[in-house]
Design an enzyme around this catalytic site. Sequence first.
Site, mmCIF file in Angstrom:
data_model
loop_
_atom_site.group_PDB
_atom_site.id
_atom_site.type_symbol
_atom_site.label_atom_id
_atom_site.label_comp_id
_atom_site.label_asym_id
_atom_site.label_seq_id
_atom_site.Cartn_x
_atom_site.Cartn_y
_atom_site.Cartn_z
ATOM 1 N N ASN A 65 -7.309 -12.423 4.604
ATOM 2 C CA ASN A 65 -5.887 -12.319 4.263
ATOM 3 C C ASN A 65 -5.176 -13.659 4.382
ATOM 4 O O ASN A 65 -5.689 -14.610 4.989
ATOM 5 C CB ASN A 65 -5.206 -11.309 5.182
ATOM 6 N N CYS A 74 -11.281 -4.697 -0.435
ATOM 7 C CA CYS A 74 -10.124 -4.991 -1.289
ATOM 8 C C CYS A 74 -10.473 -4.537 -2.694
ATOM 9 O O CYS A 74 -11.327 -5.146 -3.361
ATOM 10 C CB CYS A 74 -9.788 -6.478 -1.267
ATOM 11 N N GLY A 75 -9.845 -3.457 -3.148
ATOM 12 C CA GLY A 75 -10.167 -2.897 -4.449
ATOM 13 C C GLY A 75 -9.835 -3.822 -5.600
ATOM 14 O O GLY A 75 -10.619 -3.968 -6.550
ATOM 15 N N ASN A 76 -8.672 -4.459 -5.545
ATOM 16 C CA ASN A 76 -8.291 -5.362 -6.631
ATOM 17 C C ASN A 76 -9.231 -6.556 -6.712
ATOM 18 O O ASN A 76 -9.620 -6.993 -7.800
ATOM 19 C CB ASN A 76 -6.850 -5.844 -6.429
ATOM 20 N N HIS A 151 -5.164 2.877 6.404
ATOM 21 C CA HIS A 151 -3.898 3.052 5.699
ATOM 22 C C HIS A 151 -3.097 4.194 6.311
ATOM 23 O O HIS A 151 -3.658 5.240 6.658
ATOM 24 C CB HIS A 151 -4.140 3.383 4.214
ATOM 25 N N ASN A 182 -2.342 -0.819 7.038
ATOM 26 C CA ASN A 182 -1.612 -1.006 5.789
ATOM 27 C C ASN A 182 -0.604 0.130 5.657
ATOM 28 O O ASN A 182 -0.940 1.288 5.920
ATOM 29 C CB ASN A 182 -2.572 -0.980 4.601
ATOM 30 N N GLU A 200 0.780 -4.788 3.062
ATOM 31 C CA GLU A 200 -0.608 -4.993 3.458
ATOM 32 C C GLU A 200 -0.678 -5.754 4.774
ATOM 33 O O GLU A 200 -0.004 -6.778 4.951
ATOM 34 C CB GLU A 200 -1.364 -5.775 2.383
ATOM 35 N N ARG A 201 -1.501 -5.256 5.683
ATOM 36 C CA ARG A 201 -1.673 -5.963 6.955
ATOM 37 C C ARG A 201 -2.235 -7.361 6.678
ATOM 38 O O ARG A 201 -3.178 -7.548 5.909
ATOM 39 C CB ARG A 201 -2.606 -5.189 7.894
ATOM 40 N N CYS A 209 -2.198 -2.942 -4.434
ATOM 41 C CA CYS A 209 -3.213 -2.798 -3.389
ATOM 42 C C CYS A 209 -4.160 -1.691 -3.827
ATOM 43 O O CYS A 209 -3.766 -0.519 -3.891
ATOM 44 C CB CYS A 209 -2.567 -2.459 -2.046
ATOM 45 N N GLY A 210 -5.403 -2.060 -4.147
ATOM 46 C CA GLY A 210 -6.361 -1.084 -4.664
ATOM 47 C C GLY A 210 -6.750 -0.043 -3.625
ATOM 48 O O GLY A 210 -6.791 1.156 -3.922
ATOM 49 N N GLY A 212 -4.999 0.792 -1.098
ATOM 50 C CA GLY A 212 -3.789 1.582 -0.857
ATOM 51 C C GLY A 212 -3.595 2.659 -1.909
ATOM 52 O O GLY A 212 -3.206 3.792 -1.598
#
Length: 269
Positions: A65, A74-76, A151, A182, A200-201, A209-210, A212
């Site tokens: 991060n 991280c989905g994105n 989350h 998150n 996002e943390r 946020c994917g 999320g």
Amino acid sequence: MRVPFIKMHGLGNDFVVLDARRDTLPAMTGALAARIADRRTGIGCDQLILLEPSDSADFRMRIVNADGSEVGACGNATRAVVLLHGAPARIETDGGLLAAEPRDGGATVDMGRPRFGWDEIPLAYAMDTLSMPVGWDGLKTPAAVNVGNPHAVFFVPDCDAVALESLGPRIENDPLFPERVNVNVATVESRSRIRLRVWERGAGLTRACGTGACATAVAAMRRGLADRAVEVVLPGGPLDIRWGEDGRIAMTGPAREAYRGTFEWDDFA
């Protein structure tokens, strides 16, 4: 040492990608990643992504991060790096093994199975994670889901009206969440459409946020608010989330390469 980088984003959630699959880089530290991620004195990004060789997958992805903290998924970023890879791939992460497949202008990612146990989130003590008996200044009874990252999901009448800039860091750092969390505020518009904003943390407010989107969709489905396939609309744009009968989450959405460049490693070391 001159190091190449690739700037990418998924719906505006942006990354500096360093490819160390073939050429070894010096050790990446949290402090170094934070300096690279700084938008005023560095390259600037929400997360720094480091690609490395893997013994169990096509490659390993590390995610750091903007504040220097390392996270599991991280989905994105997964959509971005498989687009960069140019072929279907199995990707090792600290949050588990992910499978992704490039599509026109984006990718579909198998995000695995969500976890709901209080100790799997994790929380500081046992409680019902579908409707947690806690609240912060009007945000109450969140659902907790771990999709490689922890989350907390709050369902509200209007997610745009929530002061997430002030509430986000308070909830993220609450002692209830020993690994931080998150913070998602979501508005269910129909059984197939959800609006979402995410704190996002370690990164703060991001445009998308994917994980999320996956956590929010699954929480809405578990509460009977949405069908098993939904469109989750974030400030940066929409993601399609499906929770299959096998328990696995499929996320589909765009990713883009913005530009390439180089930097001097010692400038940030």
